[in-house]
Design an enzyme around this catalytic site. Structure first.
Site, PDB file in Angstrom:
ATOM      1  N   ASP A  83       0.873  -1.176   0.000  1.00  0.00           N
ATOM      2  CA  ASP A  83       0.000   0.000   0.000  1.00  0.00           C
ATOM      3  C   ASP A  83       0.910   1.226   0.000  1.00  0.00           C
ATOM      4  OD1 ASP A  83      -2.229   1.571  -0.022  1.00  0.00           O
ATOM      5  OD2 ASP A  83      -3.137   0.763   1.803  1.00  0.00           O
ATOM      6  N   ASP A 118      -3.730   7.103  -3.615  1.00  0.00           N
ATOM      7  CA  ASP A 118      -5.093   7.581  -3.856  1.00  0.00           C
ATOM      8  C   ASP A 118      -5.527   8.542  -2.755  1.00  0.00           C
ATOM      9  OD1 ASP A 118      -4.806   5.120  -2.389  1.00  0.00           O
ATOM     10  OD2 ASP A 118      -6.986   4.956  -2.296  1.00  0.00           O
TER      11      ASP A 118
HETATM   12  N1  GUN Z   1      -6.392   1.097   3.350  1.00  0.00           N
HETATM   13  C1  GUN Z   1      -7.644   1.176   3.837  1.00  0.00           C
HETATM   14  N2  GUN Z   1      -8.406   1.986   3.049  1.00  0.00           N
HETATM   15  C2  GUN Z   1      -7.618   2.410   2.049  1.00  0.00           C
HETATM   16  C3  GUN Z   1      -7.836   3.267   0.914  1.00  0.00           C
HETATM   17  O1  GUN Z   1      -8.915   3.804   0.671  1.00  0.00           O
HETATM   18  N3  GUN Z   1      -6.752   3.459   0.092  1.00  0.00           N
HETATM   19  C4  GUN Z   1      -5.529   2.883   0.308  1.00  0.00           C
HETATM   20  N4  GUN Z   1      -4.534   3.092  -0.546  1.00  0.00           N
HETATM   21  N5  GUN Z   1      -5.314   2.089   1.368  1.00  0.00           N
HETATM   22  C5  GUN Z   1      -6.339   1.854   2.229  1.00  0.00           C
END
Ligand code: GUN
Length: 607
Positions: A83, A118
């Site tokens: 992420d 995002d």
């Molecule tokens: N982890 C939990 N929600 C989100 C999200 O909306 N975007 C991203 N990139 N990671 C997350």
């Protein structure tokens, strides 16, 4: 993605060596409670997710990751997703990294699936704020595509609580083209049990996403919600919950959460609860407690995924979701919300299932497969006597008027459709009564048989199909054991067989020719390209990547006529997908071919 098994939108697929639906445990590289290797070896975890922003921010970790690569650093040879820092930005208000930089970094450390930075859309954002966040997310997505190299790229679909903006985001992100689509901005909804709104977010995103791409529910780590997301087509989850709840001394169960101190009689066992008593866990040091509770929580979460997979495999997920919906009023509300989208969900429902239809409550009669039944029954509007009779109806044939309609929980069903799914293959908690008139005009068995095969064909293929398939010199071959019709031969040609398990026809090539002649293009057609045509004529299966077009009314499990682009018949078979799926999947089989035009086979069903 390659489709292996399905139950409606729920699916078991293969994606980069991982079988979905799958749960990716979250690894915090600063604070590893259960090591990725342990997860792989002890729990069979095939994919994990970690946060590239956390690694990037810590000089030591950053240098290590750049030098060794992520897989070596975490000692994990499975799939690693990263992420980007969006969630930190939501929790702490900002992050120090820019989109371009974090995408490049994810690529450099060898992440398998990287995520763009995002913009998180919170539930209390105004529509305008959400719209702006979606635009900015899309802009960053375009930018990220220039920097991701060979790394797969995840493009989150935002949209907060607004269905139309979720759709807008899904269309926009689809247009850019990502490898993987997380549904973002749902953590605060999940934390507050706002499950019906999460259902809406998933559905409105799924409606506009390419069905061959994986969909991930960001932050959906509590097993309570897994079945509800899977039935809507979610493939991946990530769980920080297993360790977060452990820190809080809370245990996860499929139906909810319990504090360690509240627990006296654990309702589900895990290897941890087998090894230690609740009292022993309470006595442990804080660190030891976190470790064993994290293990318990992860085990319970992974087990729930296994239960869901088995339900998909046996095609009983609707029953499973209905029973789970009773665990919490907000889950029941979420299920009601799912049912509001029955018309759309029906497009993905197979014509019949391996498991019978089990009634679990009045909502069962609103499932998509029942909506289909009711819609198709409109083809049979007619008068006639209404009766009640226990199943199997055919046991009483000599006492029943042959144009009767039978009272069932699904509604009035023409007698001829007694064997079709789910009419026959269903179980209800009510006694079946007998209420038939004394005096009626009987018709001959022969006439009834003809009406029966034509009615099933009209139900299965559309009005007029019975006439198209079964006109001429008819010979019905019946089972010696059950007396039921097995094969239909018309003018010396084997046209179709009736399946015992779901009461529907399988077409032979001669049957396909008849339907093809009667029903104009695109009815029942699957159009393949030149590369595929020769193989299909020989009876080989149709692979999705060769499909040019398909009748949008075909459902998974339907009989399909394979044709070339000039509508010449090539083969007949059974579809595994509907049109949108067939046109988007690049891997895997789409129609299981029974017979090619150049290689007719004998296929008489014996008893
Ligand atoms: N982890 C939990 N929600 C989100 C999200 O909306 N975007 C991203 N990139 N990671 C997350």
């Amino acid at each position: 993605m390659e489709l292996k098994d399905r139950d409606g939108l729920a699916r078991i697929c293969k994606f980069r060596g991982v079988e979905t639906p799958a749960l990716m445990p979250v690894i915090n590289p600063n604070l590893i409670v259960l090591s990725p290797r342990e997860m792989r070896e002890k729990f069979g975890v095939a994919a994990i997710i970690t946060n590239s922003y956390i690694i990037w921010k810590n000089k030591e970790l950053r240098e290590k990751a750049l030098k060794e690569g992520l897989h070596k650093m975490l000692d994990f040879d499975g799939l690693i997703m990263t992420d980007s820092g969006t969630f930190q930005s939501y929790v702490y208000g900002d992050v120090e990294v820019r989109n371009r930089e974090i995408v490049k970094f994810q690529r450099e450390i060898g992440s398998d699936i990287g995520t763009i930075l995002d913009v998180f859309t919170e539930p209390d954002f105004s529509e305008e704020e959400v719209k702006n966040a979606i635009e900015e997310t899309a802009r960053r997505g375009e930018e990220a595509k220039k920097y991701c190299g060979n790394m797969l790229l995840a493009g989150p679909v935002q949209g907060s609580i607004y269905p139309h903006l979720r759709e807008y985001a899904a269309k926009k992100m689809s247009g850019i083209g990502f490898d993987y689509y997380p549904i973002g901005g749902v953590v605060p909804l999940l934390e507050n049990y706002r499950y019906a709104e999460v259902v809406e977010a998933i559905i409105h995103a799924k409606m506009h996403l390419n069905p061959s791409k994986p969909v991930h529910l960001f932050g959906g780590g509590h097993p309570m919600f897994f079945p509800f997301a899977v039935i809507l087509g979610v493939d991946f989850f990530d769980s920080a919950a297993y360790v977060k709840y452990a820190r809080d001394e809370r245990l996860l169960f499929p139906y909810g959460t319990r504090r360690l101190e509240e627990l006296k009689y654990p309702p589900y066992y895990s290897p941890i609860l087998e090894r230690y008593s609740i009292e022993e866990i309470k006595e442990m040091s804080k660190e030891e407690k976190i470790r064993v509770l994290a293990e318990h929580n992860l085990y319970i979460s992974l087990e729930e995924i296994i239960r869901i997979k088995q339900a998909i495999y046996e095609e009983s997920l609707w029953e499973y979701v209905e029973t789970r919906a009773r665990e919490h009023p907000q889950l029941l509300k979420a299920y009601y919300k799912i049912l509001e989208y029955g018309k759309w969900l029906e497009k993905f429902e197979s014509i019949s299932k391996k498991s019978g239809f089990f009634y679990t409550g009045k909502e069962s009669l609103r499932r998509p497969i029942v909506l289909r039944l009711k819609k198709r029954l409109r083809r049979f509007q007619r008068g006639g006597i209404i009766i009640s009779v226990p199943r199997p109806w055919s046991n009483y044939l000599e006492r029943i008027p042959r144009n009767a309609r039978v009272r069932t929980p699904f509604g009035l069903i023409p007698l001829e459709l007694e064997d079709i799914y789910p009419v026959q293959q269903s179980e209800f908690p009510w006694e079946e009564r007998m209420d038939i008139p004394e005096n009626f005009e009987e018709i001959s068995q022969k006439e009834f048989d003809l009406r029966k095969i034509r009615a099933i064909a009209d139900y299965q293929f559309g009005k007029g199909a019975g006439h198209a398939l079964f006109s001429g010199n008819l010979r019905l071959i019946k089972s010696k054991n059950t007396g039921k019709i097995r094969n239909v031969v018309v003018d010396g040609e084997h046209v179709a067989s009736l399946r015992a398990e779901d009461g529907f026809f399988t077409l032979r090539i001669h049957g396909a020719v008849r339907l093809h002649r009667y029903f104009k293009f695109p009815k029942f057609r699957v159009v393949v390209n030149e590369d595929s045509a020769e193989f299909n004529r020989q009876g080989r299966n149709v692979f999705a990547k060769f499909i040019i077009d398909m009748d949008e009314n075909l459902r998974p499990g339907d009989e399909a006529i394979i044709v070339d682009s000039r509508d010449n018949i090539l083969a007949v078979g059974r579809t595994l997908m509907n049109r949108v799926e067939a046109l988007s999947f690049e891997k895997g089989m789409c129609v299981k071919v029974r017979e090619g035009i150049d290689k007719p086979k004998s296929g008489l069903l014996k008893d």
